[in-house]
Write a protein that holds these residues in place. Structure first.
Motif, PDB file in Angstrom:
ATOM      1  N   TYR A 180      66.560  41.792  56.812  1.00  0.00           N
ATOM      2  CA  TYR A 180      66.483  40.342  56.970  1.00  0.00           C
ATOM      3  C   TYR A 180      65.980  39.721  55.672  1.00  0.00           C
ATOM      4  O   TYR A 180      65.328  40.375  54.863  1.00  0.00           O
ATOM      5  N   GLU A 181      66.292  38.447  55.485  1.00  0.00           N
ATOM      6  CA  GLU A 181      65.959  37.778  54.239  1.00  0.00           C
ATOM      7  C   GLU A 181      64.495  37.339  54.204  1.00  0.00           C
ATOM      8  O   GLU A 181      63.912  36.977  55.234  1.00  0.00           O
ATOM      9  N   LEU A 182      63.948  37.388  53.000  1.00  0.00           N
ATOM     10  CA  LEU A 182      62.592  36.916  52.754  1.00  0.00           C
ATOM     11  C   LEU A 182      62.609  35.911  51.605  1.00  0.00           C
ATOM     12  O   LEU A 182      63.331  36.098  50.626  1.00  0.00           O
ATOM     13  N   SER A 183      61.799  34.885  51.718  1.00  0.00           N
ATOM     14  CA  SER A 183      61.577  33.960  50.610  1.00  0.00           C
ATOM     15  C   SER A 183      60.436  34.503  49.761  1.00  0.00           C
ATOM     16  O   SER A 183      59.752  35.475  50.141  1.00  0.00           O
ATOM     17  N   LEU A 184      60.200  33.877  48.623  1.00  0.00           N
ATOM     18  CA  LEU A 184      59.063  34.279  47.802  1.00  0.00           C
ATOM     19  C   LEU A 184      57.765  34.105  48.587  1.00  0.00           C
ATOM     20  O   LEU A 184      56.883  34.975  48.560  1.00  0.00           O
ATOM     21  N   GLU A 185      57.666  33.011  49.319  1.00  0.00           N
ATOM     22  CA  GLU A 185      56.458  32.775  50.106  1.00  0.00           C
ATOM     23  C   GLU A 185      56.291  33.842  51.191  1.00  0.00           C
ATOM     24  O   GLU A 185      55.169  34.294  51.472  1.00  0.00           O
ATOM     25  N   GLY A 186      57.416  34.244  51.790  1.00  0.00           N
ATOM     26  CA  GLY A 186      57.352  35.293  52.800  1.00  0.00           C
ATOM     27  C   GLY A 186      56.915  36.615  52.209  1.00  0.00           C
ATOM     28  O   GLY A 186      56.172  37.383  52.834  1.00  0.00           O
ATOM     29  N   LEU A 187      57.371  36.887  50.975  1.00  0.00           N
ATOM     30  CA  LEU A 187      56.974  38.122  50.306  1.00  0.00           C
ATOM     31  C   LEU A 187      55.487  38.070  49.957  1.00  0.00           C
ATOM     32  O   LEU A 187      54.759  39.061  50.143  1.00  0.00           O
ATOM     33  N   VAL A 188      55.029  36.936  49.489  1.00  0.00           N
ATOM     34  CA  VAL A 188      53.621  36.781  49.149  1.00  0.00           C
ATOM     35  C   VAL A 188      52.750  37.001  50.382  1.00  0.00           C
ATOM     36  O   VAL A 188      51.678  37.622  50.310  1.00  0.00           O
ATOM     37  N   ALA A 189      53.197  36.525  51.526  1.00  0.00           N
ATOM     38  CA  ALA A 189      52.433  36.685  52.762  1.00  0.00           C
ATOM     39  C   ALA A 189      52.236  38.150  53.126  1.00  0.00           C
ATOM     40  O   ALA A 189      51.243  38.519  53.767  1.00  0.00           O
ATOM     41  N   THR A 230      72.102  38.727  37.795  1.00  0.00           N
ATOM     42  CA  THR A 230      70.729  38.281  37.549  1.00  0.00           C
ATOM     43  C   THR A 230      70.076  38.026  38.897  1.00  0.00           C
ATOM     44  O   THR A 230      70.454  37.097  39.612  1.00  0.00           O
ATOM     45  N   PRO A 231      69.118  38.854  39.286  1.00  0.00           N
ATOM     46  CA  PRO A 231      68.543  38.728  40.629  1.00  0.00           C
ATOM     47  C   PRO A 231      67.682  37.484  40.784  1.00  0.00           C
ATOM     48  O   PRO A 231      67.141  36.953  39.799  1.00  0.00           O
ATOM     49  N   VAL A 232      67.562  37.024  42.022  1.00  0.00           N
ATOM     50  CA  VAL A 232      66.772  35.831  42.296  1.00  0.00           C
ATOM     51  C   VAL A 232      65.314  36.027  41.884  1.00  0.00           C
ATOM     52  O   VAL A 232      64.615  35.058  41.556  1.00  0.00           O
ATOM     53  N   THR A 233      64.853  37.271  41.842  1.00  0.00           N
ATOM     54  CA  THR A 233      63.475  37.529  41.433  1.00  0.00           C
ATOM     55  C   THR A 233      63.220  37.166  39.967  1.00  0.00           C
ATOM     56  O   THR A 233      62.066  37.015  39.559  1.00  0.00           O
ATOM     57  N   ALA A 234      64.276  37.020  39.177  1.00  0.00           N
ATOM     58  CA  ALA A 234      64.099  36.601  37.786  1.00  0.00           C
ATOM     59  C   ALA A 234      63.507  35.198  37.718  1.00  0.00           C
ATOM     60  O   ALA A 234      62.677  34.893  36.858  1.00  0.00           O
ATOM     61  N   SER A 235      63.943  34.342  38.643  1.00  0.00           N
ATOM     62  CA  SER A 235      63.358  32.998  38.691  1.00  0.00           C
ATOM     63  C   SER A 235      62.015  33.018  39.418  1.00  0.00           C
ATOM     64  O   SER A 235      61.095  32.281  39.056  1.00  0.00           O
ATOM     65  N   TRP A 236      61.878  33.882  40.411  1.00  0.00           N
ATOM     66  CA  TRP A 236      60.591  33.987  41.104  1.00  0.00           C
ATOM     67  C   TRP A 236      59.485  34.419  40.142  1.00  0.00           C
ATOM     68  O   TRP A 236      58.333  34.012  40.286  1.00  0.00           O
ATOM     69  N   ALA A 237      59.835  35.259  39.175  1.00  0.00           N
ATOM     70  CA  ALA A 237      58.835  35.800  38.255  1.00  0.00           C
ATOM     71  C   ALA A 237      58.177  34.710  37.411  1.00  0.00           C
ATOM     72  O   ALA A 237      57.112  34.933  36.821  1.00  0.00           O
ATOM     73  N   LYS A 238      58.807  33.540  37.337  1.00  0.00           N
ATOM     74  CA  LYS A 238      58.232  32.427  36.586  1.00  0.00           C
ATOM     75  C   LYS A 238      57.229  31.644  37.426  1.00  0.00           C
ATOM     76  O   LYS A 238      56.559  30.744  36.916  1.00  0.00           O
ATOM     77  N   ASN A 239      57.164  31.986  38.712  1.00  0.00           N
ATOM     78  CA  ASN A 239      56.267  31.292  39.630  1.00  0.00           C
ATOM     79  C   ASN A 239      54.914  32.015  39.660  1.00  0.00           C
ATOM     80  O   ASN A 239      54.865  33.238  39.760  1.00  0.00           O
ATOM     81  N   LEU A 296      52.980  32.443  41.963  1.00  0.00           N
ATOM     82  CA  LEU A 296      52.838  33.241  43.183  1.00  0.00           C
ATOM     83  C   LEU A 296      53.280  34.684  42.961  1.00  0.00           C
ATOM     84  O   LEU A 296      52.687  35.622  43.503  1.00  0.00           O
ATOM     85  N   TRP A 297      54.339  34.860  42.154  1.00  0.00           N
ATOM     86  CA  TRP A 297      54.836  36.207  41.867  1.00  0.00           C
ATOM     87  C   TRP A 297      53.774  37.021  41.127  1.00  0.00           C
ATOM     88  O   TRP A 297      53.538  38.189  41.434  1.00  0.00           O
ATOM     89  N   GLN A 298      53.126  36.376  40.184  1.00  0.00           N
ATOM     90  CA  GLN A 298      52.123  37.083  39.385  1.00  0.00           C
ATOM     91  C   GLN A 298      50.917  37.509  40.211  1.00  0.00           C
ATOM     92  O   GLN A 298      50.172  38.415  39.815  1.00  0.00           O
TER      93      GLN A 298
END
Length: 314
Positions: A224-233, A248-257, A259-261
């Motif tokens: 099932y799909e997860l958002s960045l916020e769902g992954l952070v949780a 280019t995976p969506v995590t490439a843009s998440w890494a600039k957030n 929350l990812w760090q």
């Protein structure tokens, strides 16, 4: 030995040759029970796991869903050299009924989820076995290896494949660090992160080799799909990403957030990346050997910082 005798012997010794006295074959599948009058010789495979399994058993399909219609990516690269000359019968999502019929198969292998709407039509073309390839776990796919082996008269070879696989998994488990934290794994495309739970193939495989999957099956969904916020949780201590080298995976843009760090896995330096062509698309005995080697080479089993080839770098 004359040419005629040599030809006869070659035919008899071929793994696809079926003796005249071959007994009927019966197997259970997702739409009931299938009985063939003799092991199949002309097989059309509509999922990559079926192609992988057939080739591992020494059986070359007459046709397969190797096309790129419907956004599919075609055969995984590790299989491409071995399917040269196999007739393409559309893609997995859009199989060509006309193309399948033209090959006069005596067996069609179809997926429970992907081909649920066309399964009745396929069954009118030729005997069709329907298995849950796309949403199966490791145990289910191993069961399919045995059943497919039975359908093509290669059950002994299938049992040997599974015995060899069990031995390799046991050896790989010796590398797994006891007490290593659970992992979260997911397929990452340019637009989505799809979590692979303990009920998925890749997710259950990683558990089989000694690491614990943090995610159980949710509401009957193995993926099932997860958002960045769902992954952070989830606060994963270890993160496994299945990506494609040409995307280019969506995590490439998440890494600039920020929350990812803050993800524990990022802080620990335990973000591993694997080629999803090897890990989530083939799902057969040959793919599994690649996966076993990579779990060790990447240092994922050891819960050590990933080597350069497997280190995620957005």
């Amino acid at each position: 030995m004359n040419r005629c005798t040599a030809l006869i012997l070659t035919t008899l010794l071929s793994p696809l040759a079926v003796p005249a006295h071959a007994a009927p074959v019966t197997v259970p599948h997702d739409r009931g029970t299938l009985t063939l009058p003799a092991p199949a010789r002309r097989v059309v495979a509509l999922e990559y796991s079926f192609v992988d399994t057939l080739l591992a058993l020494g059986v070359r399909p007459v046709g397969a869903a190797l096309g790129t219609q419907g956004g599919d990516r075609g055969a995984p690269p590790y299989l491409r050299g071995r399917v040269v000359g196999v007739v393409t019968t559309g893609s997995r999502a859009q199989p060509s009924l006309e193309g399948v019929a033209a090959l006069r198969p005596d067996l069609i292998l179809a997926d429970t989820l992907v081909h649920r709407d066309v399964a009745p039509a396929l069954g009118r073309l030729a005997p069709t076995a329907v298995f849950p390839s796309r949403r199966a776990d490791l145990e289910q796919l191993n069961e399919q290896t045995l059943l497919i082996g039975r359908l093509v008269g290669r059950e002994a070879a299938a049992r040997q494949l599974l015995a060899d696989q069990k031995s390799l998994i046991t050896k790989a488990r010796a590398f797994a660090r006891k007490g290593a934290p659970a992992f979260v794994a997911g397929v990452v495309t340019p637009t989505s992160f799809t979590a692979h739970t303990a009920g998925s193939f890749a997710g259950s495989f990683l558990e089989a080799v000694g690491r614990r999957n943090q995610l159980p099956v949710r509401d009957g969904q193995t993926q099932y799909e997860l958002s960045l916020e769902g992954l952070v949780a989830l606060q994963p201590q270890t993160l496994v990403l299945f990506t494609a080298p040409d995307e280019t995976p969506v995590t490439a843009s998440w890494a600039k957030n920020p929350l990812w760090q803050k993800l524990p896995a990022v802080k620990r330096g335990r973000v591993y990346t694997f080629n999803r062509d090897d890990w989530t698309r083939g799902r057969g005995p040959t793919a599994l050997k690649l996966m076993l080697a990579q779990t060790i080479e990447s240092r994922f089993l050891q819960d050590a910082a990933p080597g350069s080839a497997f280190k995620y770098g957005p």
